[in-house]
Structure formats: structure tokens, C-alpha cells
Design an enzyme around this catalytic site. Structure first.
Site, PDB file in Angstrom:
ATOM      1  N   GLU A  38     -55.010  18.274 -25.433  1.00  0.00           N
ATOM      2  CA  GLU A  38     -54.204  19.399 -25.924  1.00  0.00           C
ATOM      3  C   GLU A  38     -55.089  20.665 -25.973  1.00  0.00           C
ATOM      4  OE1 GLU A  38     -53.148  18.565 -29.977  1.00  0.00           O
ATOM      5  OE2 GLU A  38     -51.780  20.265 -30.170  1.00  0.00           O
ATOM      6  N   LYS A 113     -44.608  21.526 -27.101  1.00  0.00           N
ATOM      7  CA  LYS A 113     -44.713  20.579 -28.233  1.00  0.00           C
ATOM      8  C   LYS A 113     -43.571  20.797 -29.225  1.00  0.00           C
ATOM      9  CE  LYS A 113     -48.315  19.011 -31.483  1.00  0.00           C
ATOM     10  NZ  LYS A 113     -49.725  19.274 -31.893  1.00  0.00           N
ATOM     11  N   CYS A 151     -49.992  15.337 -28.803  1.00  0.00           N
ATOM     12  CA  CYS A 151     -50.630  14.963 -30.079  1.00  0.00           C
ATOM     13  C   CYS A 151     -49.635  14.467 -31.132  1.00  0.00           C
ATOM     14  CB  CYS A 151     -51.483  16.125 -30.573  1.00  0.00           C
ATOM     15  SG  CYS A 151     -52.812  15.537 -31.658  1.00  0.00           S
TER      16      CYS A 151
HETATM   17  C1  ACM Z   1     -52.256  17.555 -33.677  1.00  0.00           C
HETATM   18  O1  ACM Z   1     -51.065  17.466 -33.439  1.00  0.00           O
HETATM   19  N1  ACM Z   1     -53.047  18.336 -32.944  1.00  0.00           N
HETATM   20  C2  ACM Z   1     -52.881  16.797 -34.760  1.00  0.00           C
END
Ligand code: ACM
Length: 271
Positions: A38, A113, A151
């Protein structure tokens, strides 16, 4: 299909240095699909919108995305990576914590995301495009379903399930993990969806304005039985490639009477 992770420590704000590190790690390596962490271009711990404005980019012509395009073309391979995306929406600039899937012919797909973690909510807009699966083909593999999540999305089992239901055979999971649970939990995500999962996590520590975060490395690749095919170290730069057969993820039968998709009772799951 040669499927890999590139684990490293992005240096905050140093996009060019991060590109160099990625190029060095990829040099001499062969892969068909490579997953990076990420926010691999920028680092994680933003302190202001100005910083994010400076480090984010448009996927069609940004410095980082263009560098990945070159690697993808040279290696004749698909690359997935996180990066801070800048988007112009109706005259307003928005920022997304995004992943890009780059094809060797230059086409690309974006995932934004949808489950933002903690102070990411200060900087990024939540993802606003549906979870999609992209079909990819190359040397020795054809029509393989690729899903992307980022993530903290792992904490919401619906994310991986939606991708699997939409045909994902490999879930590419670019991460900057700080909690210690995900690398274990991904075994369940892989098993319950009968898919391959590729969690590419970053390493190192960032300190910014009195805040500190340590990232847990330990990138993992799992098969549809939830078995670990690869586990990275906690703190080293690594590019590891595993040979997988994505066709294994097409079989959703556990035995002659249980099919994990047909056995779902979604009428009982609605809130
Ligand atoms: C995250 O979502 N970077 C912990």
C-alpha cells in the site's frame, strides 16, 4: 503462473528513491504478477493535505505509475501497487488510497480503498468505485480473475467474499499493516473463499509530528486451502516469486455435497 510479492520500506516523501528501490529489487527477477505494498510510492504517515497533494498523482501520467508501467512492459508482467491517487471530480480535487493493476500493454485498472483505517480518514476520501475483478492472460495462463483490496479491507470479510463471488482467483492485497493479526487471518480469507491471496506488506517505522508507526512486514502468499506458500521476514527487503495454478481457485466444491458458494444462505445474513 509466477506470482510474487515485493516487500520493502518506502521512504516517506521520496518517490524517486522508492522507484529506484523497486527497480533494484525487480532487476533480474522473473514474474507474471507482482504485488507491491500500500502507498508504495509515498510512505504512509501524512501530516497535512499539502503533503498529500504533493505526493499524490493521477494514474494516467504520474511519475510512480509511469515507472511501474515501464517495469511491467519490460518484464511482460502485471503489477499491482498501492499509491496515493489524485482525482479531479467535478472541479474538486479528491485523494484516494488506491491500488493500480498495470498490464504490460499499458492498460490499467484502479481500486480505491473502501475501508479507511484510523487517521487515513483525515486525508483520503473513501473508495467510491465497486469491487471489480479483472481478467488477465499471459505466457502459460489465461483468463485469470484478479481482485484488489488494500490493507484494512481484510478486517471486513465481505471484501474478499465479494471479490471471490465476482470471480477473483487471486486477491492482490497491498498493505501497510500495523496490527499483528492479518498475516494469520489471511489463511481464513483464502480458505473460506477458496482463492489465492497475496498480501504484500511494507516494513520499517515512520515517525512524523510526534506520531510513530511500525509496520510488520511478513508478507504472505496463500493457496485456496489456506496453506502458506510463502512468508517473508518481518524487516527485510524481499522480492519472492511462487509458481501457482490459478485454476485451483475455480473449484468451490469442498466435497460432493458442499459448494461454498451454492451453500450460502444470504437470506439469513441481511441485517
Ligand atoms: C492499514 O489499513 N494501513 C492498517
Amino acid at each position: 503462473m509466477k506470482t510474487g510479492i515485493l516487500q520493502f520500506k518506502p521512504i516517506f516523501g521520496k518517490v524517486k528513491e522508492n522507484i529506484k528501490n523497486i527497480e533494484n529489487l525487480a532487476r533480474g527477477k522473473e514474474f507474471d504478477l507482482l504485488v507491491l505494498p500500500e502507498l508504495a510510492s509515498s510512505g504512509y504517515l501524512f501530516a497535512s493535505i499539502d503533503e498529500l497533494e504533493e505526493l499524490s498523482e493521477f494514474p494516467e501520467d504520474g511519475l510512480f505509475c509511469n515507472a511501474l508501467r515501464k517495469i511491467s512492459e519490460k518484464k511482460n508482467a502485471y503489477i499491482v501497487s498501492g499509491f496515493p491517487e489524485k482525482a479531479d471530480e467535478g472541479g474538486k480535487t479528491r485523494f484516494y488510497n488506491s491500488s493500480i493493476l498495470i498490464s504490460p500493454d499499458g492498460r490499467y485498472y484502479i481500486y480505491r480503498k473502501i475501508h479507511l483505517f484510523y487517521e487515513e480518514k483525515l486525508w483520503f476520501s473513501p473508495g467510491n468505485i465497486p469491487l471489480e475483478v479483472h481478467r488477465i492472460s499471459g505466457r502459460g495462463y489465461e483468463d485469470v480473475g484478479i481482485g484488489m483490496m488494500i490493507c484494512f479491507d481484510w478486517f471486513f470479510p465481505e471484501t474478499a467474499r465479494a471479490l471471490a463471488l465476482r470471480g477473483a482467483q487471486i486477491i492482490c492485497h497491498s498493505s501497510n499493516l500495523v496490527m499483528p493479526y492479518c498475516q494469520s487471518a489471511m489463511s481464513v480469507r483464502a480458505l473460506e473463499n477458496q482463492v489465492f491471496t497475496v498480501t504484500s506488506n511494507r516494513t520499517g517505522r515512520e515517525i512524523c509530528g510526534g506520531k510513530e508507526m511500525e509496520f510488520t512486514g511478513g508478507s504472505v502468499i496463500l493457496n485456496p486451502n489456506g496453506d502458506y506458500l510463502f512468508r517473508a521476514s518481518r524487516d527485510k527487503d524481499e522480492l519472492a516469486v511462487i509458481e501457482i495454478d490459478p485454476a485451483l481457485a475455480l473449484n468451490k466444491n469442498l466435497n460432493s455435497r458442499n459448494n461454498i458458494f451454492k451453500d450460502r444462505r444470504s437470506e439469513f445474513y441481511e441485517k
